[in-house]
Design a protein around this motif. Structure first.
Motif, mmCIF file in Angstrom:
data_model
loop_
_atom_site.group_PDB
_atom_site.id
_atom_site.type_symbol
_atom_site.label_atom_id
_atom_site.label_comp_id
_atom_site.label_asym_id
_atom_site.label_seq_id
_atom_site.Cartn_x
_atom_site.Cartn_y
_atom_site.Cartn_z
ATOM 1 N N ARG A 165 0.850 -1.185 0.000
ATOM 2 C CA ARG A 165 0.000 0.000 0.000
ATOM 3 C C ARG A 165 0.891 1.242 0.000
ATOM 4 O O ARG A 165 2.043 1.198 0.415
ATOM 5 C CB ARG A 165 -0.899 0.038 1.252
ATOM 6 N N LEU A 166 0.326 2.343 -0.441
ATOM 7 C CA LEU A 166 1.012 3.622 -0.307
ATOM 8 C C LEU A 166 0.202 4.533 0.592
ATOM 9 O O LEU A 166 -1.019 4.660 0.428
ATOM 10 C CB LEU A 166 1.203 4.290 -1.677
ATOM 11 N N HIS A 167 0.884 5.144 1.574
ATOM 12 C CA HIS A 167 0.312 6.243 2.342
ATOM 13 C C HIS A 167 1.065 7.503 1.932
ATOM 14 O O HIS A 167 2.189 7.423 1.396
ATOM 15 C CB HIS A 167 0.438 5.982 3.836
ATOM 16 N N TYR A 168 0.445 8.637 2.202
ATOM 17 C CA TYR A 168 0.989 9.895 1.694
ATOM 18 C C TYR A 168 1.051 10.915 2.819
ATOM 19 O O TYR A 168 0.039 11.187 3.469
ATOM 20 C CB TYR A 168 0.119 10.422 0.545
ATOM 21 N N GLN A 169 2.262 11.445 3.052
ATOM 22 C CA GLN A 169 2.389 12.478 4.077
ATOM 23 C C GLN A 169 2.435 13.848 3.404
ATOM 24 O O GLN A 169 3.326 14.132 2.604
ATOM 25 C CB GLN A 169 3.656 12.280 4.918
ATOM 26 N N PRO A 170 1.470 14.701 3.753
ATOM 27 C CA PRO A 170 1.420 16.028 3.107
ATOM 28 C C PRO A 170 2.585 16.919 3.539
ATOM 29 O O PRO A 170 3.127 16.791 4.645
ATOM 30 C CB PRO A 170 0.085 16.601 3.585
ATOM 31 N N GLU A 171 2.924 17.806 2.652
ATOM 32 C CA GLU A 171 3.904 18.853 2.926
ATOM 33 C C GLU A 171 3.178 20.194 2.784
ATOM 34 O O GLU A 171 2.332 20.368 1.902
ATOM 35 C CB GLU A 171 5.039 18.752 1.907
ATOM 36 N N PHE A 172 3.482 21.158 3.700
ATOM 37 C CA PHE A 172 2.720 22.408 3.731
ATOM 38 C C PHE A 172 3.631 23.631 3.628
ATOM 39 O O PHE A 172 4.798 23.590 4.018
ATOM 40 C CB PHE A 172 1.923 22.514 5.037
ATOM 41 N N ASP A 173 3.023 24.698 3.141
ATOM 42 C CA ASP A 173 3.631 26.020 3.234
ATOM 43 C C ASP A 173 3.256 26.567 4.602
ATOM 44 O O ASP A 173 2.068 26.750 4.912
ATOM 45 C CB ASP A 173 3.110 26.930 2.120
ATOM 46 N N LEU A 174 4.255 26.785 5.466
ATOM 47 C CA LEU A 174 3.991 27.202 6.848
ATOM 48 C C LEU A 174 3.370 28.590 6.919
ATOM 49 O O LEU A 174 2.750 28.951 7.928
ATOM 50 C CB LEU A 174 5.301 27.186 7.650
ATOM 51 N N ARG A 175 3.463 29.373 5.888
ATOM 52 C CA ARG A 175 2.891 30.728 5.922
ATOM 53 C C ARG A 175 1.420 30.709 5.571
ATOM 54 O O ARG A 175 0.609 31.386 6.234
ATOM 55 C CB ARG A 175 3.650 31.633 4.946
ATOM 56 N N SER A 176 1.041 29.931 4.580
ATOM 57 C CA SER A 176 -0.345 29.950 4.132
ATOM 58 C C SER A 176 -1.147 28.737 4.592
ATOM 59 O O SER A 176 -2.378 28.748 4.557
ATOM 60 C CB SER A 176 -0.389 30.005 2.605
ATOM 61 N N GLY A 177 -0.442 27.671 5.008
ATOM 62 C CA GLY A 177 -1.125 26.444 5.382
ATOM 63 C C GLY A 177 -1.546 25.609 4.202
ATOM 64 O O GLY A 177 -2.211 24.582 4.364
ATOM 65 N N GLN A 178 -1.200 26.003 2.998
ATOM 66 C CA GLN A 178 -1.594 25.242 1.821
ATOM 67 C C GLN A 178 -0.661 24.042 1.609
ATOM 68 O O GLN A 178 0.533 24.097 1.886
ATOM 69 C CB GLN A 178 -1.560 26.140 0.587
ATOM 70 N N MET A 179 -1.270 22.938 1.106
ATOM 71 C CA MET A 179 -0.497 21.748 0.771
ATOM 72 C C MET A 179 0.365 22.039 -0.458
ATOM 73 O O MET A 179 -0.108 22.548 -1.457
ATOM 74 C CB MET A 179 -1.434 20.570 0.477
ATOM 75 N N THR A 180 1.656 21.679 -0.373
ATOM 76 C CA THR A 180 2.568 21.919 -1.493
ATOM 77 C C THR A 180 2.992 20.627 -2.195
ATOM 78 O O THR A 180 3.480 20.663 -3.338
ATOM 79 C CB THR A 180 3.821 22.660 -1.009
#
Length: 744
Positions: A499-514
């Protein structure tokens, strides 16, 4: 048949008649007894040669018919003429045949010369006083010896040698015969065997080892003897007669000594002794020379077999038994007594590669030889020691049935092994580790003992240098657990258990997923969902990394396409996949990535490749070539766990890298540790200098977010924002976008 006298006659006959060959044949034979020249050497081949030989046999038989009164007989085959005359003596019936390679008719002079040669052959036979029957028996003796010696092994050699000596002694009616070998180390002739064996051998035996430097006429000659040598009573060989008299109690003997020659080197002699006087005919001497030649060939072959056997069962560098020899010897012991008290120790020297790299492989080899010598000197004679490979040694200690006692011996061995060694003018000292397994009801043969000791050794190496570990129940369960993982992993990829799980990465200023990072999981049928740390090392050991890596790449691309197709709102800007060193430099990796992008309709920037610093440094040239190919595709490249080695700093300028992911070890205490802040600040400044993006890993505390923003690092991933999620959870998240900082 006195070939030495008859062959010159044949040569003269051939030259006088302008023939290409001249042979003496027996009517019931077919193979020339004595020959000069050769039809085959003259260019006759195939059916023509067979036809000619048959014509020679037929013509010889015709000439010898009617008690030899047939006179000179003529025949021909295409392109050749044949002339034959009978030869008879005692029981010998045959003839002399000459072959001429032209169609010219035979002259009366040719017939006269042939008849004279035939008469002379008969005279030689009569003068030789050897009957044809004895000649046949000698031929049969040589054939018998050849058949007996054919194919025997080194193990069978002593028994066969004695049997052959007995047959020779009885045939030639001598009282004893012997085989001796030259020993350059002892500078002496050494008795190999004798027939019959003396019932009472003096001590010391004057015939056992006889120095070459002696007054004895025979033993003074055996070192360089090239021709048969004979001794008879009364020929002033008093030293030899006295030596035999002292060893066998017999006066006045005759002896024949025949050299065993290998090229120009005499490596032994075949000897015969007759109590009293005995003469040897030329034909008997010829037979003895032939038998000596057969023995020479035999000993050459056996010697080569012994060398090959030694090489097959011994380590070339140290001379110790190798794995094959060790396994066979230990197996024989355990087959005879399965629960014999025995401890097996697996010893491994630490960091031998450093010695090779710094001082050179020659010093490294000398060090290994010195270690082997110390091990031999440190164990008992009946213990078994072998070198398996590189710096790995294995020792079987007999009579030890407890781990405690085995560990005491192992620590004593470690003290010996780790003492500094003077090797080629360099003082070398290495630590070592030892793994121990004890034979008993729980072990099942050599493979179990070696496997258990290997597991114990791996545990010892984990704990550090100069460590001794005994295999126990805890390690046994670890071994069984690993074996189960290995067995199931071989089919897990194909069976759809990954299986694949996915760890999100974020822009710490806007909170948007990058981005999202794809992390492999194993849906184990019995243990549930396992993280990569539970099985990835086994994947690497059983060479499934490339297969799993390509599956992860394709599944990540497929899932990204699925999110694009089903998401009602935003989709992840990109998916990043961790790539091992083996995958990165595998054949056509760039082409495989390009095929996936085309198959699933992704822009190159939507796929990211993550590699570690160690991957970069393993094969810099090959890695660089692959990364440049990925850059040409437009794929994003990140260095994972950056900062743990600083080994890639000098290569950053030439590597086509887009992102540096700061290792979690510097991020976890970032708010409180000034050293970590300095390292992260340096990495951020370095990235800015090369126009690279930085991403912090392992963010778990809000204070780390503030510190990262203050240092200029604006992207991060970690449990503070989100743990790794399933593809379905990511899809749900994408359908409900928002500020997820701190939501997980």
């Amino acid at each position: 048949m006195d070939a030495e006298t008859i062959q010159p006659l044949l040569k003269s006959l051939g030259e006088a008649t302008n023939a290409i060959s001249a042979d003496v044949l027996a009517v019931d034979g077919g193979v020339p007894l004595v020959a000069w020249g050769s039809a085959s050497e003259a260019g006759v081949r195939g059916e023509s040669l067979s036809e000619m030989r048959q014509a020679i046999r037929d013509l010889t038989a015709k000439a010898a018919s009617n008690n030899g009164r047939g006179g000179v007989q003529e025949s021909s085959v295409p392109g050749f003429g044949l002339l034959a005359h009978a030869v008879r003596h005692a029981e010998f019936v045959g003839g002399v045949c000459v072959v001429r390679g032209d169609d010219q008719p035979w002259e009366d002079n040719d017939r006269t010369v042939l008849a004279m040669a035939a008469d002379m052959c008969e005279s030689v036979m009569q003068a030789g006083n050897v009957t044809s029957e004895h000649g046949r028996r000698l031929d049969a003796l040589v054939s018998y010896v050849a058949a007996e010696l054919m194919g025997i092994s080194a193990v069978e050699l002593p028994e066969t040698t004695y049997r052959i000596l007995g047959e020779l002694g009885r045939f030639f009616d001598v009282d004893t015969c012997f085989l001796r070998r030259n020993d350059p180390g002892l500078k002496a002739s050494v008795l190999v065997d004798e027939w019959p064996r003396r019932p009472d051998v003096p001590d010391p035996d004057p015939l056992g080892i006889v120095p070459w430097d002696t007054d004895d006429p025979i033993f003074a000659r055996v070192r360089d003897l090239k021709e048969p040598y004979f001794v008879r009573p009364g020929d002033h060989r008093d030293e030899y007669q006295e030596r035999v008299a002292s060893a066998a109690g017999v006066q006045d003997v005759s002896a024949a000594t025949v050299p065993l020659l290998r090229g120009d080197v005499t490596f032994g002699v075949l000897g015969f002794v007759h109590f009293g006087d005995r003469m040897w005919s030329r034909q008997e001497v010829h037979a003895l020379n032939a038998i000596a030649s057969l023995l020479t060939q035999l000993y050459g072959r056996v010697s080569a077999e012994e060398r090959l056997h030694y090489q097959a069962y011994h380590d070339e560098l140290t001379g110790l038994p190798n794995r094959r020899a060790f396994v066979e010897e230990l197996s024989a012991i355990l087959d005879k007594e399965p629960e014999v008290p025995l401890a097996l120790m697996f010893a491994d020297m630490d960091r031998l590669k450093t010695v090779n790299d710094v001082l050179g492989h020659a010093i490294g080899d000398m060090f290994i030889k010195a270690v082997a010598k110390r091990l031999r000197e440190s164990v008992r004679p009946d213990d078994i020691i072998a070198r398996l490979a590189g710096d790995e040694f294995v020792i079987a200690l007999r009579g030890i049935s407890s781990s405690e006692r085995a560990e005491r011996v192992a620590r004593r061995l470690l003290n010996q092994l780790t003492e500094p060694l003077d090797v080629g003018g360099h003082v070398v000292s290495r630590s070592a580790c030892v793994g121990i397994s004890i034979n008993g009801p729980a072990s099942n043969g050599v493979d179990d003992l070696l496997g258990n000791a290997d597991v114990a050794l791996l545990e010892a190496k984990k704990r550090g240098g100069n460590t001794v570990v005994s295999f126990n129940d805890e390690l046994r369960w670890q071994l069984l657990d690993r074996a189960d993982l290995e067995f199931r992993l071989r089919s897990a990829i194909g069976d759809g258990e990954m299986r694949l799980h996915y760890q999100p990465e974020f822009d710490l200023r806007s909170g948007q997923m990058t981005a999202v990072e794809a992390l492999v999981r194993w849906q184990h049928p019995e243990r549930g969902l396992l993280s990569a740390s539970a099985f990835v090392s086994v994947i690497e050991e059983i060479n499934l990394s490339a297969e799993l890596g390509r599956w992860v790449l394709e599944e990540a691309c497929r899932q990204l396409a699925e999110w694009k197709r089903t998401a009602s709102a935003a989709t992840p800007p990109s998916v990043r996949v961790n790539i091992s060193a083996g995958e990165l430099i595998s054949a056509d990796f760039v082409g495989f990535v390009g095929t996936l992008l085309s198959r699933y309709g992704h822009a190159p920037a939507e796929l990211g490749i993550e590699i570690t610093e160690s991957t970069v440094m393993r094969d810099v040239d090959d890695v660089l070539a692959t990364l440049m190919g990925l850059r040409r595709l437009g794929v994003t490249i990140a260095i994972d766990d950056f900062g743990t080695g600083y080994s890639s700093l000098s290569h950053l300028k030439q590597l086509p890298v887009d992102i540096l992911k700061i290792d979690r070890s510097f991020v976890s205490t970032l708010a409180d540790d000034s050293g970590d802040r300095a390292i992260v600040s340096a990495i951020v400044r370095l990235a800015e200098a090369f126009n690279l993006t930085t991403v912090a890993e392992g963010v778990e505390d809000p204070s780390a977010v503030a510190a990262l923003l203050g240092l200029g690092c604006h992207r991060a991933q970690g449990f503070l924002m989100s743990e790794p999620l399933s593809a379905a959870d990511i899809a749900t998240w994408l359908d409900n976008p928002g500020d997820y900082l701190g939501s997980k």
